[in-house]
Design a protein around this motif. Structure first.
Motif, PDB file in Angstrom:
ATOM      1  N   ARG A   1       1.429  11.755  -1.850  1.00  0.00           N
ATOM      2  CA  ARG A   1       1.909  11.800  -3.238  1.00  0.00           C
ATOM      3  C   ARG A   1       2.403  10.424  -3.717  1.00  0.00           C
ATOM      4  O   ARG A   1       3.101  10.331  -4.713  1.00  0.00           O
ATOM      5  CB  ARG A   1       2.997  12.848  -3.377  1.00  0.00           C
ATOM      6  CG  ARG A   1       2.485  14.235  -3.016  1.00  0.00           C
ATOM      7  CD  ARG A   1       3.220  15.322  -3.732  1.00  0.00           C
ATOM      8  NE  ARG A   1       2.698  16.628  -3.408  1.00  0.00           N
ATOM      9  CZ  ARG A   1       1.648  17.190  -3.997  1.00  0.00           C
ATOM     10  NH1 ARG A   1       1.009  16.558  -4.928  1.00  0.00           N
ATOM     11  NH2 ARG A   1       1.251  18.394  -3.650  1.00  0.00           N
ATOM     12  N   VAL A   2       2.032   9.391  -2.972  1.00  0.00           N
ATOM     13  CA  VAL A   2       2.381   8.014  -3.341  1.00  0.00           C
ATOM     14  C   VAL A   2       1.083   7.299  -3.706  1.00  0.00           C
ATOM     15  O   VAL A   2       0.114   7.333  -2.955  1.00  0.00           O
ATOM     16  CB  VAL A   2       3.062   7.281  -2.159  1.00  0.00           C
ATOM     17  CG1 VAL A   2       3.293   5.810  -2.496  1.00  0.00           C
ATOM     18  CG2 VAL A   2       4.365   7.961  -1.778  1.00  0.00           C
ATOM     19  N   LYS A   3       1.074   6.675  -4.878  1.00  0.00           N
ATOM     20  CA  LYS A   3      -0.105   5.933  -5.337  1.00  0.00           C
ATOM     21  C   LYS A   3       0.319   4.516  -5.696  1.00  0.00           C
ATOM     22  O   LYS A   3       1.251   4.311  -6.473  1.00  0.00           O
ATOM     23  CB  LYS A   3      -0.737   6.596  -6.567  1.00  0.00           C
ATOM     24  CG  LYS A   3      -1.141   8.039  -6.349  1.00  0.00           C
ATOM     25  CD  LYS A   3      -2.242   8.161  -5.329  1.00  0.00           C
ATOM     26  CE  LYS A   3      -2.610   9.614  -5.105  1.00  0.00           C
ATOM     27  NZ  LYS A   3      -2.795   9.968  -3.733  1.00  0.00           N
ATOM     28  N   VAL A   4      -0.371   3.536  -5.130  1.00  0.00           N
ATOM     29  CA  VAL A   4      -0.063   2.126  -5.375  1.00  0.00           C
ATOM     30  C   VAL A   4      -1.330   1.411  -5.815  1.00  0.00           C
ATOM     31  O   VAL A   4      -2.395   1.611  -5.230  1.00  0.00           O
ATOM     32  CB  VAL A   4       0.485   1.437  -4.097  1.00  0.00           C
ATOM     33  CG1 VAL A   4       0.740  -0.042  -4.350  1.00  0.00           C
ATOM     34  CG2 VAL A   4       1.742   2.119  -3.616  1.00  0.00           C
ATOM     35  N   ASP A   5      -1.191   0.581  -6.846  1.00  0.00           N
ATOM     36  CA  ASP A   5      -2.257  -0.339  -7.232  1.00  0.00           C
ATOM     37  C   ASP A   5      -1.618  -1.723  -7.250  1.00  0.00           C
ATOM     38  O   ASP A   5      -0.957  -2.093  -8.220  1.00  0.00           O
ATOM     39  CB  ASP A   5      -2.832   0.037  -8.594  1.00  0.00           C
ATOM     40  CG  ASP A   5      -4.042  -0.816  -8.969  1.00  0.00           C
ATOM     41  OD1 ASP A   5      -4.155  -1.965  -8.466  1.00  0.00           O
ATOM     42  OD2 ASP A   5      -4.862  -0.344  -9.763  1.00  0.00           O
TER      43      ASP A   5
ATOM     44  N   VAL B   1       3.288   1.472  -9.124  1.00  0.00           N
ATOM     45  CA  VAL B   1       3.622   2.394  -8.045  1.00  0.00           C
ATOM     46  C   VAL B   1       3.955   3.737  -8.694  1.00  0.00           C
ATOM     47  O   VAL B   1       4.761   3.797  -9.622  1.00  0.00           O
ATOM     48  CB  VAL B   1       4.851   1.908  -7.237  1.00  0.00           C
ATOM     49  CG1 VAL B   1       5.310   2.970  -6.250  1.00  0.00           C
ATOM     50  CG2 VAL B   1       4.537   0.618  -6.510  1.00  0.00           C
TER      51      VAL B   1
ATOM     52  N   PHE C   1       5.803   4.672   1.046  1.00  0.00           N
ATOM     53  CA  PHE C   1       6.305   5.869   1.707  1.00  0.00           C
ATOM     54  C   PHE C   1       7.372   5.515   2.747  1.00  0.00           C
ATOM     55  O   PHE C   1       8.412   6.168   2.831  1.00  0.00           O
ATOM     56  CB  PHE C   1       5.154   6.645   2.356  1.00  0.00           C
ATOM     57  CG  PHE C   1       5.604   7.870   3.103  1.00  0.00           C
ATOM     58  CD1 PHE C   1       6.123   8.962   2.427  1.00  0.00           C
ATOM     59  CD2 PHE C   1       5.518   7.917   4.482  1.00  0.00           C
ATOM     60  CE1 PHE C   1       6.554  10.092   3.117  1.00  0.00           C
ATOM     61  CE2 PHE C   1       5.944   9.033   5.179  1.00  0.00           C
ATOM     62  CZ  PHE C   1       6.461  10.139   4.492  1.00  0.00           C
TER      63      PHE C   1
ATOM     64  N   VAL D   1       5.142   7.720  -7.667  1.00  0.00           N
ATOM     65  CA  VAL D   1       5.621   8.616  -6.619  1.00  0.00           C
ATOM     66  C   VAL D   1       5.885   9.992  -7.236  1.00  0.00           C
ATOM     67  O   VAL D   1       6.632  10.108  -8.210  1.00  0.00           O
ATOM     68  CB  VAL D   1       6.929   8.097  -5.966  1.00  0.00           C
ATOM     69  CG1 VAL D   1       7.471   9.115  -4.962  1.00  0.00           C
ATOM     70  CG2 VAL D   1       6.712   6.755  -5.303  1.00  0.00           C
TER      71      VAL D   1
ATOM     72  N   GLN E   1       3.400  11.054   1.942  1.00  0.00           N
ATOM     73  CA  GLN E   1       2.585   9.864   1.708  1.00  0.00           C
ATOM     74  C   GLN E   1       1.441  10.160   0.742  1.00  0.00           C
ATOM     75  O   GLN E   1       1.094   9.309  -0.082  1.00  0.00           O
ATOM     76  CB  GLN E   1       2.042   9.306   3.017  1.00  0.00           C
ATOM     77  CG  GLN E   1       1.284   7.998   2.808  1.00  0.00           C
ATOM     78  CD  GLN E   1       0.783   7.365   4.085  1.00  0.00           C
ATOM     79  OE1 GLN E   1       1.235   7.702   5.165  1.00  0.00           O
ATOM     80  NE2 GLN E   1      -0.154   6.447   3.960  1.00  0.00           N
TER      81      GLN E   1
ATOM     82  N   ASP F   1       0.829  -1.208   0.000  1.00  0.00           N
ATOM     83  CA  ASP F   1       0.000   0.000   0.000  1.00  0.00           C
ATOM     84  C   ASP F   1       0.866   1.262   0.000  1.00  0.00           C
ATOM     85  O   ASP F   1       2.089   1.197   0.055  1.00  0.00           O
ATOM     86  CB  ASP F   1      -0.978  -0.008   1.176  1.00  0.00           C
ATOM     87  CG  ASP F   1      -0.285  -0.040   2.539  1.00  0.00           C
ATOM     88  OD1 ASP F   1       0.927   0.234   2.625  1.00  0.00           O
ATOM     89  OD2 ASP F   1      -0.972  -0.334   3.539  1.00  0.00           O
ATOM     90  N   ASP F   2       0.186   2.413  -0.066  1.00  0.00           N
ATOM     91  CA  ASP F   2       0.867   3.701  -0.139  1.00  0.00           C
ATOM     92  C   ASP F   2       1.824   3.918   1.031  1.00  0.00           C
ATOM     93  O   ASP F   2       2.942   4.396   0.851  1.00  0.00           O
ATOM     94  CB  ASP F   2      -0.157   4.852  -0.143  1.00  0.00           C
ATOM     95  CG  ASP F   2      -1.122   4.805  -1.315  1.00  0.00           C
ATOM     96  OD1 ASP F   2      -0.975   3.931  -2.193  1.00  0.00           O
ATOM     97  OD2 ASP F   2      -2.036   5.642  -1.346  1.00  0.00           O
ATOM     98  N   ARG F   3       1.393   3.552   2.224  1.00  0.00           N
ATOM     99  CA  ARG F   3       2.229   3.780   3.406  1.00  0.00           C
ATOM    100  C   ARG F   3       3.488   2.925   3.363  1.00  0.00           C
ATOM    101  O   ARG F   3       4.566   3.367   3.763  1.00  0.00           O
ATOM    102  CB  ARG F   3       1.436   3.507   4.699  1.00  0.00           C
ATOM    103  CG  ARG F   3       2.240   3.704   5.986  1.00  0.00           C
ATOM    104  CD  ARG F   3       2.812   5.134   6.085  1.00  0.00           C
ATOM    105  NE  ARG F   3       3.818   5.246   7.102  1.00  0.00           N
ATOM    106  CZ  ARG F   3       3.701   5.971   8.211  1.00  0.00           C
ATOM    107  NH1 ARG F   3       2.616   6.664   8.427  1.00  0.00           N
ATOM    108  NH2 ARG F   3       4.671   6.001   9.082  1.00  0.00           N
TER     109      ARG F   3
END
Length: 159
Positions: A67-71, A77, A42, A79, A65, A37-39
């Motif tokens: 500005r971080v995108k995760v799928d 990912v 990060f 950033v 955090q 996940d995003d965290r």
């Protein structure tokens, strides 16, 4: 930096570090599928050292955090990072350090996109083009001097 070199941003604003994430029992259980996940991303990049200052990218608010995108299902990912000044000559090096950290830390299935937060850097388009070009990134990492600087940014500093 030493040796009389002039810093581009001699007095950066320093931000407070966020607290450590509490891990749950299911996150620590190797038998339970735990999507990235995003965290988690990060946490991988927040402690990267700034090339000019004895501070982390988180402390300089270069990475956040939000500005971080995760799928995880699509294995992507993204950033966005924000240089401390619009003419930061270290922007490409910072982006390269983030990308290398993620390439070294994540499974190969992930496509990693690292780019400058839109509107925050004078050479945003050129830096983003370099960071998105796999051949340029690979060539940069074959340069032993540049790789040494990247590794210093990724090292655990003892201050």
């Amino acid at each position: 930096m030493s040796g009389g070199v002039q810093l581009e941003n001699a007095n950066p604003v320093i931000f407070q570090r966020s607290g450590d994430r509490m891990l749950t029992a299911s996150e620590e259980d190797e038998d339970v599928h735990d999507p990235i996940d995003d965290r988690e991303i990060f946490d991988l990049i927040r402690s990267i050292n700034d090339p000019e200052h004895p501070l982390s990218l988180e402390e300089l608010n270069v990475v956040e955090q939000v500005r971080v995108k995760v799928d995880d299902t699509e294995s992507t990912v993204g950033v966005e990072f924000t240089p401390t000044i619009p003419h930061c000559s270290m922007a490409t090096l910072i982006g390269l350090s983030i990308k290398v950290k993620l390439l070294r830390s994540l499974p190969d299935r992930f496509k990693i996109d690292v780019h400058i937060t839109p509107g925050t850097h004078a050479s945003e388009e050129a830096v983003n083009k370099q960071l998105a070009d796999k051949e340029r990134v690979a060539a940069a990492l074959e340069n032993s001097s540049l790789l040494e600087v990247v590794n210093q940014c990724l090292s655990n500093r003892t201050i």
